[in-house]
Design an enzyme around this catalytic site. Structure first.
Site, PDB file in Angstrom:
ATOM      1  N   CYS A 111       0.868  -1.180   0.000  1.00  0.00           N
ATOM      2  CA  CYS A 111       0.000   0.000   0.000  1.00  0.00           C
ATOM      3  C   CYS A 111       0.900   1.224   0.000  1.00  0.00           C
ATOM      4  CB  CYS A 111      -0.954   0.031   1.180  1.00  0.00           C
ATOM      5  SG  CYS A 111      -2.150   1.401   1.067  1.00  0.00           S
ATOM      6  N   CYS A 161      -0.275   3.988  -7.465  1.00  0.00           N
ATOM      7  CA  CYS A 161      -1.232   3.388  -6.530  1.00  0.00           C
ATOM      8  C   CYS A 161      -1.261   1.897  -6.799  1.00  0.00           C
ATOM      9  CB  CYS A 161      -2.616   3.987  -6.735  1.00  0.00           C
ATOM     10  SG  CYS A 161      -3.924   3.193  -5.752  1.00  0.00           S
TER      11      CYS A 161
END
Length: 260
Positions: A79, A197
């Site tokens: 993440c 991302c």
């Protein structure tokens, strides 16, 4: 040859890293004959907000400990924004925190973070000026850009698609990135971050965008793959995955696009 076992810590709402990373390594396996297995631990995060991102980092200690109970060779904390929104040096601090969490575990596999992998990937390409595409809300996208700038890389332009629901980010069509990225063809930059991302799908178009813009193209996933391969003691080479993972890639900056 025994399989290399790779652990992933992913947001609970993530659907992309568990598809793009295995696909990248499948492409490598098709060439090398190596085998890899994938093992995930999930930490709660549904919306990309500072509060939920912080809670995910807090929960990551238990996640890596649960993975290290099995014979894992390397762990990726997958993440990116949860780390970069924590301020300067956060990718180093989070990596050290997760390694410390494994002190009493039966195994201490190498730990990489997608955030650190992106920084390392830009440095490996010799990129000093970049543009990046993100799914984040504008303030969060700018926070990510500022973090990268603090690492010595000029971010000339940030595209923020402003999708806050992480499940919806995973449903974005990667084909749309081709049109978005076309604005950077011939731009005065050294590389394009096509997806800053881990949840925004991009792998199916990495090679096409690289040819379109004439620049090295990397993503959170391709950068993480590179760091995992290095952690496993393997050459960071995967076909059809952009200049960062190109076979024999030892060149920097915009020249790397010719290798991909």
């Amino acid at each position: 040859m025994s399989p290399r076992r790779i652990g992933l810590v992913v947001p609970s709402s993530n659907t992309t890293m568990e598809t793009e990373l295995p696909e990248l390594f499948r492409r490598r396996s098709a060439v090398t004959g190596e085998t890899f297995t994938w093992h995930s631990a999930r930490a709660r995060m549904a919306h990309v907000t500072p509060e939920e991102l912080d809670r995910m980092v807090q929960a990551s200690d238990v996640a890596v400990q649960s993975l290290a109970d099995s014979p894992i060779d390397a762990i990726a904390y997958a993440c990116l924004v949860a780390v970069l929104c924590r301020g300067a040096n956060a990718h180093r601090d989070v990596k050290a925190r997760l390694e410390n969490a494994l002190t009493d575990s039966p195994r201490q596999p190498d730990v990489v973070t997608s955030a650190g992998a992106l920084i390392d990937g830009l440095q490996a390409l010799g990129a000093k000026r970049i543009a990046m595409i993100t799914p984040y809300m504008r303030p969060l996208a700018e926070t990510v850009a500022e973090y990268i700038r603090a690492e010595g890389v000029e971010v000339t332009e940030v595209v923020a698609l402003e999708v806050s629901d992480n499940v919806e980010v995973g449903r974005l069509d990667p084909e749309n990135l081709i049109g978005i990225a076309s604005q950077f063809a011939g731009a005065d930059i050294d590389a394009l971050v096509l997806s800053a991302c881990v949840q925004m799908p991009s792998l199916p178009v990495v090679d096409r965008v690289e040819r379109l813009v004439g620049l090295p193209v990397l993503t959170a996933a391709t950068a993480t793959a590179r760091s995992l391969l290095l952690a496993l003691g393997l050459e960071p080479e995967i076909p059809e995955a952009g200049a960062l993972l190109a076979t024999g890639n030892r060149v920097a900056g915009r020249n790397a696009a010719a290798v991909g």
